[in-house]
Design an enzyme around this catalytic site. Structure first.
Site, PDB file in Angstrom:
ATOM      1  N   PHE A 100      15.110  28.044  11.217  1.00  0.00           N
ATOM      2  CA  PHE A 100      16.514  28.412  11.350  1.00  0.00           C
ATOM      3  C   PHE A 100      17.231  28.343  10.000  1.00  0.00           C
ATOM      4  O   PHE A 100      17.770  29.338   9.504  1.00  0.00           O
ATOM      5  CB  PHE A 100      17.139  27.479  12.397  1.00  0.00           C
TER       6      PHE A 100
ATOM      7  N   ASP B 193       0.555  24.908   5.309  1.00  0.00           N
ATOM      8  CA  ASP B 193       1.085  23.632   5.774  1.00  0.00           C
ATOM      9  C   ASP B 193       1.752  22.930   4.589  1.00  0.00           C
ATOM     10  O   ASP B 193       1.085  22.577   3.613  1.00  0.00           O
ATOM     11  CB  ASP B 193      -0.072  22.795   6.324  1.00  0.00           C
TER      12      ASP B 193
ATOM     13  N   LEU C 104       0.176  22.671  -2.481  1.00  0.00           N
ATOM     14  CA  LEU C 104       0.254  24.128  -2.526  1.00  0.00           C
ATOM     15  C   LEU C 104      -0.176  24.623  -3.904  1.00  0.00           C
ATOM     16  O   LEU C 104       0.195  24.043  -4.922  1.00  0.00           O
ATOM     17  CB  LEU C 104       1.689  24.590  -2.255  1.00  0.00           C
TER      18      LEU C 104
ATOM     19  N   TYR D 150      11.204  10.865  12.745  1.00  0.00           N
ATOM     20  CA  TYR D 150      12.025  11.761  11.920  1.00  0.00           C
ATOM     21  C   TYR D 150      12.933  10.968  10.988  1.00  0.00           C
ATOM     22  O   TYR D 150      12.990  11.241   9.781  1.00  0.00           O
ATOM     23  CB  TYR D 150      12.852  12.649  12.848  1.00  0.00           C
TER      24      TYR D 150
ATOM     25  N   LYS E 261      12.524  11.005   6.860  1.00  0.00           N
ATOM     26  CA  LYS E 261      13.546  11.532   5.945  1.00  0.00           C
ATOM     27  C   LYS E 261      14.049  10.451   4.989  1.00  0.00           C
ATOM     28  O   LYS E 261      14.352  10.738   3.816  1.00  0.00           O
ATOM     29  CB  LYS E 261      14.709  12.114   6.747  1.00  0.00           C
TER      30      LYS E 261
ATOM     31  N   TYR F 248      11.261  10.069  -8.220  1.00  0.00           N
ATOM     32  CA  TYR F 248      10.796  11.102  -9.144  1.00  0.00           C
ATOM     33  C   TYR F 248      11.887  11.485 -10.132  1.00  0.00           C
ATOM     34  O   TYR F 248      11.597  11.789 -11.300  1.00  0.00           O
ATOM     35  CB  TYR F 248      10.329  12.342  -8.373  1.00  0.00           C
TER      36      TYR F 248
ATOM     37  N   THR G 105      23.924  21.437  12.845  1.00  0.00           N
ATOM     38  CA  THR G 105      24.213  22.797  12.417  1.00  0.00           C
ATOM     39  C   THR G 105      23.694  23.773  13.474  1.00  0.00           C
ATOM     40  O   THR G 105      22.639  23.547  14.065  1.00  0.00           O
ATOM     41  CB  THR G 105      23.554  23.089  11.057  1.00  0.00           C
TER      42      THR G 105
END
Length: 314
Positions: free
Chosen positions: A11, A56, A61, A145, A149, A159, A175
């Site tokens: 979304f 994933d 990546l 969750y 987070k 970092y 939202t």
């Protein structure tokens, strides 16, 4: 700019991707469709500067070429979704964030983390400023969750401090808008879907618990403004206008034209009793505040859900 966005089929990720594409930037979208929707990628694929990689985001990546931004928006975000994918949710917010930060280091890119108001848990401070540390059950059902987070935020700050990555963190409050998955189990989608199907609207508890709802265009505007500001601490992005679940249900009934009754069910464990952002930081830093009234935003969202319903019936 060349920008990598994880969760591009989701979304928020699809709206953000489209905003940046319309500005003329190049977007590399990443998604594995565990909670994203293929139709959102079909929409984005109409733009010549959009490139999609099915992968994933919790794993490293391999991305060829330069990147100016790595923007991490991949994660199941509704309780029904992350409760079905507990390990995946923890990994994409934990290991995924680490791998993407490493990618930002490798590319010399800036890093943007989509965090959540859920890090405040069931808040004891109201409204919630960014300085509030939260009230989270670390082993409760929502911790999958919430703590994922919170850890992602900690990694991002580490970092920035240890490796000099230029980072941004937003805490997104509820939202809504077009392209939401009608079956994601969030309160706005539940109410609209039930009303359009002529079903009773499900209220958990007595309906007095509150949330603050912002339209997706307002959120994307806040994100875009923060990209242009060098600021590394979390920023709340949400609508300070607070609704009880009963008020929201009645408004959606009115807008849909539904006369079905409300159906009450037990309140889930650790469900926050109230949620409203203090957006003083966003106002001062970005000159940002929500512009779309809830009634107007819900009208657009209901029209989108009606179009999906019409398409499915043909």
């Amino acid at each position: 700019m060349r920008i990598l966005i994880t969760g591009a089929a989701g979304f928020l990720g699809s709206h953000l991707s489209e905003r940046l594409l319309l500005e003329g930037h190049e977007v590399v979208g990443i998604d594995d469709f565990s909670s994203g929707q293929p139709r959102n990628i079909e929409l984005l694929s109409r733009y010549p500067r959009f490139h999609f990689v099915q992968a994933d985001a919790s794993k490293p990546l391999q991305i060829a070429g330069p990147l100016d931004w790595v923007m991490h928006f991949a994660s199941p975000a509704s309780p029904p979704r992350y409760l079905k994918l507990p390990i995946q949710t923890l990994l994409v917010n934990g290991e995924g964030t680490r791998h993407l930060l490493d990618l930002a280091v490798e590319k010399g890119a800036k890093f943007f983390l989509a965090s959540t108001s859920e890090i405040y848990g069931d808040p004891l401070v109201h409204p919630q400023p960014e300085t509030y540390w939260g009230n989270v059950n670390p082993v409760g059902p929502r911790s999958i969750y919430d703590e994922g987070k919170r850890y992602a935020e900690t990694l991002t700050v580490a970092y920035q401090e240890a490796k000099g990555v230029s980072t941004r963190i937003i805490r997104i409050f509820n939202t809504y808008g077009p392209r939401m998955d009608a079956e994601d189990g969030r309160v706005v989608t539940n109410f609209i879907s039930q009303a359009l199907r002529g079903q009773p609207l499900t209220i958990y508890g007595d309906g007095s618990q509150t949330r603050s709802f912002q339209y997706v265009d307002d959120l994307i505007e806040g994100i875009r403004r923060l990209m242009d500001v060098e600021y590394h601490q979390p920023v709340n992005l949400g609508n300070p206008e607070e609704y009880t679940m009963l008020q929201l249900a009645e408004l959606i009934q009115e807008l849909v034209g539904s006369k079905m009754p409300l159906e009450h069910k037990p309140l889930p464990q650790d469900d926050p009793r109230q949620r409203r952002p203090d957006i003083s930081r966003a106002k001062a830093l970005l000159g940002w505040e929500p512009r779309v009234p809830v009634r107007e935003g819900l009208t657009h969202t209901i029209a989108y859900f009606r179009s999906l319903q019409a398409a499915a019936s043909h």
